[in-house]
Design a protein around this motif. Structure first.
Motif, short mmCIF file in Angstrom:
data_model
loop_
_atom_site.label_atom_id
_atom_site.label_comp_id
_atom_site.label_asym_id
_atom_site.label_seq_id
_atom_site.Cartn_x
_atom_site.Cartn_y
_atom_site.Cartn_z
N ILE A 123 -5.71 0.64 -6.08
CA ILE A 123 -5.21 0.41 -4.72
C ILE A 123 -5.41 -1.05 -4.31
O ILE A 123 -4.48 -1.69 -3.80
CB ILE A 123 -5.91 1.36 -3.72
N SER B 238 -5.23 7.66 5.97
CA SER B 238 -5.40 7.59 4.52
C SER B 238 -6.68 6.83 4.16
O SER B 238 -7.44 7.25 3.29
CB SER B 238 -4.18 6.91 3.90
N MET C 168 -10.18 8.48 2.04
CA MET C 168 -10.36 8.14 0.63
C MET C 168 -11.80 8.35 0.19
O MET C 168 -12.71 8.28 1.01
CB MET C 168 -10.00 6.66 0.40
N LYS D 280 -9.72 4.52 -8.91
CA LYS D 280 -8.62 4.67 -7.94
C LYS D 280 -8.64 3.52 -6.93
O LYS D 280 -7.59 2.97 -6.59
CB LYS D 280 -8.72 6.02 -7.21
N THR E 141 -2.22 -3.50 -3.85
CA THR E 141 -1.97 -3.82 -2.44
C THR E 141 -2.16 -5.30 -2.16
O THR E 141 -1.35 -5.92 -1.47
CB THR E 141 -2.90 -2.99 -1.52
N PHE F 53 0.83 -1.20 0.00
CA PHE F 53 0.00 0.00 0.00
C PHE F 53 0.87 1.25 0.00
O PHE F 53 0.65 2.18 -0.79
CB PHE F 53 -0.93 -0.02 1.21
N SER G 122 2.70 1.69 -3.40
CA SER G 122 1.89 1.96 -4.59
C SER G 122 1.01 3.20 -4.47
O SER G 122 0.43 3.64 -5.46
CB SER G 122 1.00 0.74 -4.90
N ASN G 123 0.92 3.78 -3.30
CA ASN G 123 0.05 4.92 -3.07
C ASN G 123 0.83 6.23 -3.24
O ASN G 123 1.75 6.51 -2.47
CB ASN G 123 -0.57 4.83 -1.67
N LYS G 124 0.45 7.01 -4.26
CA LYS G 124 1.15 8.26 -4.57
C LYS G 124 1.15 9.25 -3.40
O LYS G 124 2.05 10.07 -3.29
CB LYS G 124 0.53 8.93 -5.79
N ASP G 125 0.15 9.17 -2.54
CA ASP G 125 0.06 10.11 -1.42
C ASP G 125 1.27 9.99 -0.48
O ASP G 125 1.59 10.94 0.24
CB ASP G 125 -1.22 9.88 -0.62
#
Length: 146
Positions: A78, A63, A67, A74, A82, A32, A35-38
């Motif tokens: 994820i 997070s 969401m 999106k 994930t 997670f 792979s999560n741009k945040d």
């Protein structure tokens, strides 16, 4: 309102299952985070590493809580990156999202028009059928992770 509530139930399911499985295994947390741009722009000094490790679960939960779960493209990304699962088809659900938005954000008025959304019983049951299939298919994917 029932039409919009079907979407709300789906969103709660997606949030709950993401949170439950994500916190279950370290490998899911890592996938997670990677792979999560945040999280990609988050920087810190090496001497802060132990303090930052203590914050990981809090940041993951934050997070998850923030969401938008009806943005299924999106969410699909994820879930697949994930957990390595196959995300079910959601085309029908996505196509009817505009109706949900009209109900939730404009009290049923169509955006930019002087017309109201009228939901026939048949359309409501059709959404329930599609949503049921979507949720059940996704649940089956998560059952295989155990």
């Amino acid at each position: 309102m029932l039409f919009a509530n079907i979407y709300s139930a789906m969103e709660v399911f997606l949030q709950d299952i993401l949170g439950m499985f994500l916190m279950k295994k370290q490998e899911y947390k890592e996938a997670f985070l990677l792979s999560n741009k945040d999280f990609s722009d988050y920087k810190f000094h090496f001497n802060e590493i132990y303090q930052k490790l203590k914050e990981v679960d809090y940041r993951l939960k934050n997070s998850i809580d923030n969401m938008i779960y009806h943005k299924l493209d999106k969410i699909q990304s994820i879930f697949e990156s994930t957990f390595g699962i196959k995300f079910p088809d959601y085309k029908y659900i996505n196509e009817n999202l505009k109706v949900r938005h009209d109900i939730v954000h404009r009290n049923g008025a169509k955006k930019g028009e002087k017309e109201w959304q009228v939901i026939e019983t048949e359309k409501l049951y059709e959404l329930i059928d599609h949503m049921d299939l979507f949720v059940y298919s996704l649940f089956k994917e998560f059952e295989q992770l155990n």
